[in-house]
Design an enzyme around this catalytic site. Structure first.
Site, PDB file in Angstrom:
ATOM      1  N   CYS A 356       0.797  -1.227   0.000  1.00  0.00           N
ATOM      2  CA  CYS A 356       0.000   0.000   0.000  1.00  0.00           C
ATOM      3  C   CYS A 356       0.833   1.283   0.000  1.00  0.00           C
ATOM      4  O   CYS A 356       0.486   2.226  -0.728  1.00  0.00           O
ATOM      5  CB  CYS A 356      -1.030  -0.002   1.121  1.00  0.00           C
ATOM      6  SG  CYS A 356      -0.589  -0.923   2.586  1.00  0.00           S
ATOM      7  N   ARG A 385       7.632 -10.791   5.253  1.00  0.00           N
ATOM      8  CA  ARG A 385       7.227 -10.538   6.637  1.00  0.00           C
ATOM      9  C   ARG A 385       8.027 -11.433   7.543  1.00  0.00           C
ATOM     10  O   ARG A 385       8.235 -12.609   7.249  1.00  0.00           O
ATOM     11  CB  ARG A 385       5.728 -10.829   6.796  1.00  0.00           C
ATOM     12  CG  ARG A 385       4.925  -9.926   5.900  1.00  0.00           C
ATOM     13  CD  ARG A 385       3.443 -10.185   5.997  1.00  0.00           C
ATOM     14  NE  ARG A 385       2.742  -9.266   5.098  1.00  0.00           N
ATOM     15  CZ  ARG A 385       1.437  -9.179   4.988  1.00  0.00           C
ATOM     16  NH1 ARG A 385       0.664  -9.950   5.730  1.00  0.00           N
ATOM     17  NH2 ARG A 385       0.881  -8.329   4.157  1.00  0.00           N
ATOM     18  N   GLN A 403       1.535 -11.005  -3.115  1.00  0.00           N
ATOM     19  CA  GLN A 403       0.181 -10.651  -2.714  1.00  0.00           C
ATOM     20  C   GLN A 403      -0.524 -10.084  -3.937  1.00  0.00           C
ATOM     21  O   GLN A 403       0.040  -9.231  -4.629  1.00  0.00           O
ATOM     22  CB  GLN A 403       0.293  -9.583  -1.630  1.00  0.00           C
ATOM     23  CG  GLN A 403      -0.879  -9.529  -0.717  1.00  0.00           C
ATOM     24  CD  GLN A 403      -0.662  -8.484   0.361  1.00  0.00           C
ATOM     25  OE1 GLN A 403       0.063  -7.519   0.166  1.00  0.00           O
ATOM     26  NE2 GLN A 403      -1.307  -8.682   1.493  1.00  0.00           N
ATOM     27  N   ASP A 405      -2.512  -7.727  -4.644  1.00  0.00           N
ATOM     28  CA  ASP A 405      -2.893  -6.619  -3.781  1.00  0.00           C
ATOM     29  C   ASP A 405      -3.464  -5.488  -4.617  1.00  0.00           C
ATOM     30  O   ASP A 405      -2.881  -5.090  -5.611  1.00  0.00           O
ATOM     31  CB  ASP A 405      -1.621  -6.141  -3.084  1.00  0.00           C
ATOM     32  CG  ASP A 405      -1.916  -5.406  -1.797  1.00  0.00           C
ATOM     33  OD1 ASP A 405      -3.095  -5.315  -1.427  1.00  0.00           O
ATOM     34  OD2 ASP A 405      -0.954  -4.928  -1.168  1.00  0.00           O
ATOM     35  N   HIS A 407      -5.583  -1.536  -4.423  1.00  0.00           N
ATOM     36  CA  HIS A 407      -6.049  -0.412  -3.622  1.00  0.00           C
ATOM     37  C   HIS A 407      -6.966   0.434  -4.469  1.00  0.00           C
ATOM     38  O   HIS A 407      -6.582   0.854  -5.552  1.00  0.00           O
ATOM     39  CB  HIS A 407      -4.852   0.389  -3.095  1.00  0.00           C
ATOM     40  CG  HIS A 407      -3.970  -0.446  -2.223  1.00  0.00           C
ATOM     41  ND1 HIS A 407      -2.843  -1.072  -2.671  1.00  0.00           N
ATOM     42  CD2 HIS A 407      -4.127  -0.823  -0.920  1.00  0.00           C
ATOM     43  CE1 HIS A 407      -2.315  -1.781  -1.684  1.00  0.00           C
ATOM     44  NE2 HIS A 407      -3.072  -1.659  -0.621  1.00  0.00           N
ATOM     45  N   LYS A 491     -11.693  -4.753   8.856  1.00  0.00           N
ATOM     46  CA  LYS A 491     -11.443  -5.640   7.721  1.00  0.00           C
ATOM     47  C   LYS A 491     -12.555  -6.664   7.592  1.00  0.00           C
ATOM     48  O   LYS A 491     -13.084  -7.148   8.598  1.00  0.00           O
ATOM     49  CB  LYS A 491     -10.081  -6.282   7.966  1.00  0.00           C
ATOM     50  CG  LYS A 491      -9.891  -7.712   7.571  1.00  0.00           C
ATOM     51  CD  LYS A 491      -8.476  -8.155   7.921  1.00  0.00           C
ATOM     52  CE  LYS A 491      -8.493  -9.348   8.855  1.00  0.00           C
ATOM     53  NZ  LYS A 491      -7.159  -9.836   9.242  1.00  0.00           N
ATOM     54  N   HIS A 537      -8.317  -1.415   0.679  1.00  0.00           N
ATOM     55  CA  HIS A 537      -7.352  -2.462   0.353  1.00  0.00           C
ATOM     56  C   HIS A 537      -8.122  -3.728   0.019  1.00  0.00           C
ATOM     57  O   HIS A 537      -9.074  -4.059   0.717  1.00  0.00           O
ATOM     58  CB  HIS A 537      -6.475  -2.813   1.553  1.00  0.00           C
ATOM     59  CG  HIS A 537      -5.781  -1.654   2.212  1.00  0.00           C
ATOM     60  ND1 HIS A 537      -4.425  -1.570   2.295  1.00  0.00           N
ATOM     61  CD2 HIS A 537      -6.253  -0.551   2.835  1.00  0.00           C
ATOM     62  CE1 HIS A 537      -4.078  -0.470   2.947  1.00  0.00           C
ATOM     63  NE2 HIS A 537      -5.180   0.171   3.292  1.00  0.00           N
TER      64      HIS A 537
END
Length: 664
Positions: A356, A385, A403, A405, A407, A491, A537
């Site tokens: 992000c 991570r 990911q 991912d 946005h 979330k 997200h």
RNA sequence: GCCGCGUUAGCUCAGUGGUAGAGCGUCCGCCUUGUAAGCGGAAUGUCGAGAGUUCGACUCUCUCACGCGGCUCCA
């Protein structure tokens, strides 16, 4: 002796009865050995009682049968008591923790000087069988805090629980099985000759006697922190399972065996999909060519679907100077989850744990207009991570992963429809991959830990309401998850059930009002003012690696043709037909199909076996009959066969199955 | 990170204080015409790494790496 009126309810039949005072619940159900407890129902709800409960006037008493949910809990809780008694018989210095029923079984925690080893479990199990055979009676006794503290002076953990009585739910998960908000009770295990063989602080209810445990098995031992807090001492936990019959126990063990057969770590090796080289490090997988096919096909499809849904594909680096992660809040709130920095040229660079911040920088690379919103950025961003060593697990918990991912930057007014759009997109995508049983989980802030979450109460409340409303409109079940939110916002996660009924957390959608503030993101509104967007997200698979792991287990390695590393394995009946099949294979390859011809010098039967073990969806077999007819024969994974299919039709059939993403 | 249990050939697994074995797989040869294992031969290991004890360690002890089962954690 006077008479009282009660209602007896069993197997859906209710009847009013007049009984004498002093009548016990068991007398109502004496003819049915499957009844293990009684449920007392009144206007305020239901409460479970031992069968030794003495009826009072006006009671409405339902039978609790052993194979019901409550029945299982009671059985397993009683079995936990038998376990604890056996442990204290064999290890007199063992102190008792808690011993609740859990899904499919039970556990009991003990403080022992030496941890249990597998051989200990065998001894304990033998001792348990003896206790069960002794047919000890579970006898309930009401006590007071003062008396219990004296009686249980040798059980420091029980003493601690008595002190916490009334807040048992907070004391530890499972602690409410021992003490509750009401009166304090001790259960004595009474032997045939009336002597108390063992006792435990416990709310109950319990089976009438130990002999009513039809089947059990100890599964494993492990350490567990007292009251679930890693600051506390670790106790030794023994897990077991108990069932209403030997058959039910065996069926459960079979289910476990089936899950083991599907284990993606095993199948990944057997099918040559991926591995975890020690040399690279824990939690860092590599994909082999066959696993690479699955990964690439997935990614291609997901990328295409994102573009169709209005996303723009972007790319960002794996590392960044620390300032980026200060702006995003990751370093203040999430530093423990990130790898330590690399220091050079006077700056600290961090491996990114999230995409992000980078996407935010793309957003603010130039001025933005309200006309551009929703602006949807998407990538397969590789994140790293720092997962603690003990939690790494195959592909489902790794230290480095891609990911999927995205946005969405939207005006606050657009947020609800964007979330609905994302939910519909995600559910459709998961269905394309063969998952079709979902529920939603809404993770919210833990108000008691404000330091773990950033932002104002009002913003959190708005975000939570918007998410919840969108979830409700899907019609799916919505399960609350208090305290599970990200530090920057609430979330929604999509939980999917796999082919054998296990649920996996897949996608997440998060409503974030914090990072736009941190990065000072703005757009120019129609009235000319500068406004702050909301960012949403979303990760559809969460992690590509993890999703592959889930798919391997869901399909047990037998992928639908569109995902199968090898779609067609061609097998000649004898050498002489190899060339014919190579020809068919060439034609299939021009259509983009993944086909291999087995022209090794194994016999045909062996080649079929090999293809079967590799779980190839289509085996294409050809011998003299087929060659003569310009045909081939299909064999499928379930052993079904279709002979004499003309080559053109065979190719079309495989191509159609791939295009339709159907299972065969 | 914590507790426990593990690590022997590519895989699954035997085995012993005196430096190792099976099946499958691999390689070679022969054979091979209808739906889950044809036959024969060969190669393959610093017994996870390092240190210690011992005349001698794959075996015992310690440290580390990795794995497994839990706990804690999982933006």
């Amino acid at each position: 002796m006077s008479e009282i009126q009660i209602v007896r309810s069993h197997a859906g039949e209710r009847e009013e009865r007049t009984v004498t005072t002093g009548t016990k619940a068991w007398e109502l159900f004496a003819e049915d050995a499957d009844v293990v407890a009684a449920r007392l129902v009144d206007a305020s709800g239901a409460v479970l009682k031992d069968l030794s409960y003495e009826l009072v006037d006006g009671d409405v008493v339902e039978a609790v049968v052993i194979d019901s949910a409550d029945g299982h809990d009671i059985l397993r809780h009683s079995c936990a008591h038998v376990l604890a008694q056996a442990v204290q018989d064999l290890f007199p210095e063992a102190k008792l923790g808690i011993g609740p029923p859990i899904e499919n079984g039970f556990y009991y925690d003990f403080d022992v000087p030496t941890p249990f080893v597998p051989e200990d479990l065998d001894k304990i199990e033998t001792r348990m069988r003896k206790i069960i055979k002794e047919n000890q009676r579970f006898s309930r006794r009401v006590t007071t805090d003062e008396d219990a503290l004296v009686e249980l002076a040798d059980e420091p953990y029980k003493i601690e629980l008595i002190g916490l009585k009334g807040s048992a739910a907070d004391a530890a998960e499972g602690a409410s099985a021992e003490v509750g908000a009401g009166e304090l009770t001790i259960y004595d295990n009474v032997g045939r000759s009336g002597e108390v063989a063992w006792k435990d602080l416990c709310r109950g209810p319990h089976l009438p006697t130990t002999k009513r445990i039809p089947a059990f098995k100890l599964m494993r031992s492990a350490a567990a922190y007292w009251r679930g807090d890693e600051k506390n001492k670790q106790l030794q936990r023994i897990y077991g399972t108990a069932w209403e019959s030997k058959e039910a126990l065996d069926a459960y063990l079979d289910r476990i065996a089936e899950a083991e057969k599907r284990d993606h770590r095993k199948l990944g090796r057997d099918l040559d999909l991926f591995s975890f080289p020690d040399e690279i490090g824990s939690g860092l997988p590599v994909f082999h060519p066959r696993g690479g096919v699955i990964k690439r096909v997935m990614e291609d499809y997901v990328r295409q679907r994102h573009i169709e849904e209005g996303f723009e594909y972007v790319g960002t680096p794996h590392i960044s100077k620390e300032q980026t992660f200060h702006l995003s809040g990751h370093l203040p709130y999430y530093a423990d989850g990130m790898f330590p920095p690399m220091e050079f040229e006077g700056a600290n660079y961090y491996l990114k744990a999230m995409n992000c911040p980078m996407h935010n920088l793309i957003f603010r690379s130039r001025g933005r207009s309200y006309r551009e919103l929703p602006l949807r950025l998407f990538e397969f961003g590789h994140v790293y991570r720092y997962e603690k060593s003990g939690v790494i697990h195959g592909l489902t918990r790794v230290r480095g992963f891609a990911q999927d991912d995205s946005h969405s930057y939207v005006t606050p007014e657009q947020a609800p429809s964007e979330i609905k759009h994302l939910l519909a997109f995600i559910l459709g995508l998961l269905r394309d991959f063969g998952l079709d049983d979902f529920y939603l989980e809404l993770s919210t802030r833990d108000d008691s830990k404000p330091d773990k979450f950033v932002g104002s109460d009002e913003d959190w409340a708005t975000a939570t309401t918007v998410l919840e409303q969108a979830c409700r409109e899907t019609g799916l079940d919505l399960v609350p998850d208090p305290g599970g939110a990200a530090f920057y916002g609430p979330k929604v996660s999509i939980q999917a059930k796999d082919a054998i009924g296990r649920t996996w957390q897949m996608s997440t959608i998060q409503y974030d009002f914090n990072q736009p503030k941190g990065f000072d993101l703005t757009y120019q509104a129609s009235d000319g003012t500068r406004q702050q967007p909301v960012m949403i997200h979303s990760a559809k698979f969460g992690s590509i690696e993890r999703f592959i792991g889930v798919l391997v287990e869901h399909y047990a390695g037998a992928f639908p043709p569109w995902l199968a590393p090898v779609q067609v394995q061609a097998i000649p009946v004898a050498d002489a037909f190899s060339e014919y099949l190579h020809d068919v294979a060439r034609r299939m390859k021009t259509q983009g199909l993944r086909v291999e011809v087995d022209d090794s010098d194994d016999r045909m039967q062996k080649k079929i076996r090999n293809a079967q073990l590799q779980k190839v969806p289509f085996m294409l077999i050809a011998g003299a009959d087929d060659v003569e007819a310009g045909a081939v024969s299909f064999r499928y994974r379930d052993g079904r066969q279709e002979n004499g299919i003309p080559v053109d039709e065979a190719i079309a059939r495989v191509a159609a199955a791939v295009a339709a993403r159907e299972q065969v």
